[in-house]
Motif scaffolding. Structure first.
Motif, PDB file in Angstrom:
ATOM      1  N   CYS A 134       1.613   9.424   1.017  1.00  0.00           N
ATOM      2  CA  CYS A 134       1.759   7.959   1.022  1.00  0.00           C
ATOM      3  C   CYS A 134       2.161   7.429   2.394  1.00  0.00           C
ATOM      4  CB  CYS A 134       2.760   7.514  -0.032  1.00  0.00           C
ATOM      5  SG  CYS A 134       4.445   7.929   0.380  1.00  0.00           S
ATOM      6  N   CYS A 146       0.835  -1.198   0.000  1.00  0.00           N
ATOM      7  CA  CYS A 146       0.000   0.000   0.000  1.00  0.00           C
ATOM      8  C   CYS A 146       0.875   1.256   0.000  1.00  0.00           C
ATOM      9  CB  CYS A 146      -0.931  -0.050   1.208  1.00  0.00           C
ATOM     10  SG  CYS A 146      -2.261   1.142   1.061  1.00  0.00           S
ATOM     11  N   ARG A 147       1.907   1.244   0.821  1.00  0.00           N
ATOM     12  CA  ARG A 147       2.779   2.419   0.882  1.00  0.00           C
ATOM     13  C   ARG A 147       3.572   2.594  -0.397  1.00  0.00           C
ATOM     14  NH1 ARG A 147       6.200   3.533   6.289  1.00  0.00           N
ATOM     15  NH2 ARG A 147       7.700   4.347   4.792  1.00  0.00           N
ATOM     16  N   LEU A 193      -3.667   5.642   4.213  1.00  0.00           N
ATOM     17  CA  LEU A 193      -3.277   4.251   3.946  1.00  0.00           C
ATOM     18  C   LEU A 193      -4.372   3.291   4.406  1.00  0.00           C
ATOM     19  CD1 LEU A 193       0.502   4.319   4.939  1.00  0.00           C
ATOM     20  CD2 LEU A 193      -0.455   4.148   2.638  1.00  0.00           C
TER      21      LEU A 193
END
Ligand code: HEM
Length: 505
Positions: A201, A188-189, A207
């Motif tokens: 981010c 995800c990051r 997130l």
């Protein structure tokens, strides 16, 4: 005083209304029954029960045993088409090169990709109307998102390293981490560093929304789908409350950046140097209608891009790291390849293309444990005749039993990196589409984000490979088992990984 009394219907009028409704209902049931009896679907063999009533017994098993039903059908009918009952409809199941080619050749007015996709996600209620009407974000993925991977390669790599540093306890000894959760955060990051950049981010709330949105949409769509079409608008507005709240929360976070970008765009146009290379600008580049230039529309499309990318990429990475842990015999070979290529050509997207062994390993991992056991789902718009003469009536869902088809052979890494097969695997890399290898689908709707997904998986995988020794928690070489739900394959969410920092780096 006003007395409220129930509305008065004369007895004969209410009886007529009830009789009329009963007649209408039995008419509908009769038409359904007549259509079912005379449908060309009856000529297609069935796995499980096939009777009009008994088929509901199989439909009830679909959620928990869908994977087994597809495997049983594949074996029983030797790769020929068969049908299976699911809670909402019959699905005609295809497998093998011949039928994948049939699917790819069929025109858009014969088979629809969008209809089943919108139905599965209940897109009008979850993503909001308008998104599927002009899906220009798909063009954004095909063009700018894919084109900029090389330029922003260092950002992606930097974020993968920073996230590993943040999520993996610092120690020279073995440390234990929950595999699924940690690798999902890592994906995800890293993906969002590419899409929205720093500092967004690393914004914990953003997130969380990016990861949860997929889950919210899937759960909401399932609820809405359990209602008949006529009640869907009511179910849609009742059950989409969570998704709407998630979109609003994302909007609160992203609005200032988007508003500023829109302002720059209106003043200077797209040629302005100051426009960052990120998803905000890329969405403006492919916008086709005025309403695409609004904060709300841009937020929704960013969430949809996250919806299509985060969990798909995470499944790929998680399964690959499980394979790494259970195949220690291939680790040295891949490390040597990565170190040699980086030494000779540097660390870049182009270098990843030279790492054929790593590509082959990931390709096998994807082939054997993808995210779904039924792919390339389409709905017939007209009567569709397959190349073997099988006739499928309009309005039928079809799909390919990818898992059953892929599992005929085991992990072929050793064969792929030796002898003649090495040449083939170099030509047919993980992202190459072929009718035998359909983890990214095939034809006009093949995954447009596969270049980004695969690039990011490789970057994260290679950092893990070079920086850590990896084992399952008890040193076990038994692959953590998947969970199967309807047509989905979910990597094991309980397994723990043991990682130890390598001394050499
Ligand atoms: C690496 C992991 C990924 C896998 C395994 C994967 C797999 C797939 C598959 C199987 C399809 C359906 C193809 C078909 O039915 O023919 C698809 C479609 C799609 N994927 Fe991916 N995907 C991945 C990553 C991504 C990423 C990173 C993005 C976005 C950046 C993305 C965006 C999409 C979109 C928008 C579609 C729909 C295309 C259309 O409407 O024509 N995917 N993907």
């Amino acid at each position: 005083m006003v007395l409220f009394s129930p509305p008065y219907f004369p007895q004969s009028a209410s009886t007529s209304v009830v009789s009329f409704l009963a007649l209408l209902l039995s008419g509908r049931v009769f038409i359904k029954y007549w259509n079912a009896r005379h449908s060309s679907l009856n000529a297609i063999p069935t796995i499980g029960h096939s009777g009009i009533l008994y088929s509901y017994l199989t439909a009830m098993q679909w959620m928990s045993r869908g994977h087994n039903l597809l495997q049983e059908g594949y074996e029983k009918f030797g790769g020929r088409p068969f049908k299976v009952a699911t809670p909402t409809r019959w699905i005609v199941v295809l497998s093998g090169k011949r039928y994948v080619e049939d699917l790819c050749k069929a025109s858009n007015d014969m088979l629809s990709f969008n209809e089943p996709a919108i139905e599965t996600t209940q897109g009008d209620y979850t993503f909001g109307p308008g998104l599927h009407l002009h899906p220009h974000h798909i063009e954004t993925i095909r063009s700018s998102i894919t084109r900029n991977i090389s330029t922003k390669f260092d950002d992606i790599s930097d974020e993968a390293l920073a996230a590993l540093h943040d999520y993996i306890p610092h120690s020279e000894e073995w440390v234990s981490i929950p595999a699924y959760e940690t690798l999902l955060h890592l994906v995800c990051r890293t993906t969002n560093r590419y899409l929205v950049g720093l500092p967004l981010c690393r914004n914990i709330d953003y997130l969380y929304i990016s990861e949860q949105f997929t889950i919210d949409v899937s759960i909401t769509a399932q609820k809405i789908n359990s209602f008949p079409d006529i009640l869907k608008p009511i179910a849609g507005s009742l059950f989409s409350v969570n998704v709407k709240a998630r979109i609003k929360a994302a909007q609160d976070i992203l609005a200032p950046v988007i508003a500023e970008r829109l302002e720059q765009y209106r003043r200077f146009g797209l040629q302005h140097d100051a426009l960052e290379k990120d998803v905000f600008t890329w969405l403006l580049e492919s916008a086709t209608h005025d309403y695409h230039l609004s904060v709300e529309d841009i937020v929704r499309r960013i969430l949809v891009i996250n919806f299509t990318s985060i969990h798909t990429t995470a499944v790929g990475l998680i399964q690959a790291v499980y394979d790494l842990a259970v195949h220690p015999e291939f680790v040295e070979e891949m490390r040597q390849e990565a170190e040699r290529v980086i030494g000779e050509h540097g660390w870049s997207k182009a270098s990843l293309h030279k790492m054929h062994k790593i590509d082959s390993f990931l390709k096998e991992s994807f082939r054997l444990n993808g995210g779904a056991n039924l792919l390339m789902i389409r709905k017939t718009i007209k009567e569709w005749t397959l190349s073997d003469g099988t006739v499928i009536p309009p309005g039928t869902h079809v799909g390919v039993a990818v898992d059953a088809m892929n599992k005929e052979e085991g992990f072929r890494f050793a064969e792929m990196v030796e002898g003649a097969d090495a040449l083939i695997s170099a030509k047919q890399s993980l992202v190459t589409l072929s009718p035998e290898y359909i983890v990214f689908g095939n034809g006009p709707h093949a995954c447009p984000g596969r270049f980004l997904g695969v690039n990011n998986i490789k970057v994260m995988f290679i950092h893990i490979l070079l920086k850590y020794d990896v084992q399952l928690e008890d040193g076990s070489l038994e692959r953590p088992s998947n969970t199967y739900f309807a047509a989905s394959t979910i990597p094991n969410q309980e397994a723990k990984l043991r990682l130890r920092k390598r001394a050499v780096l």
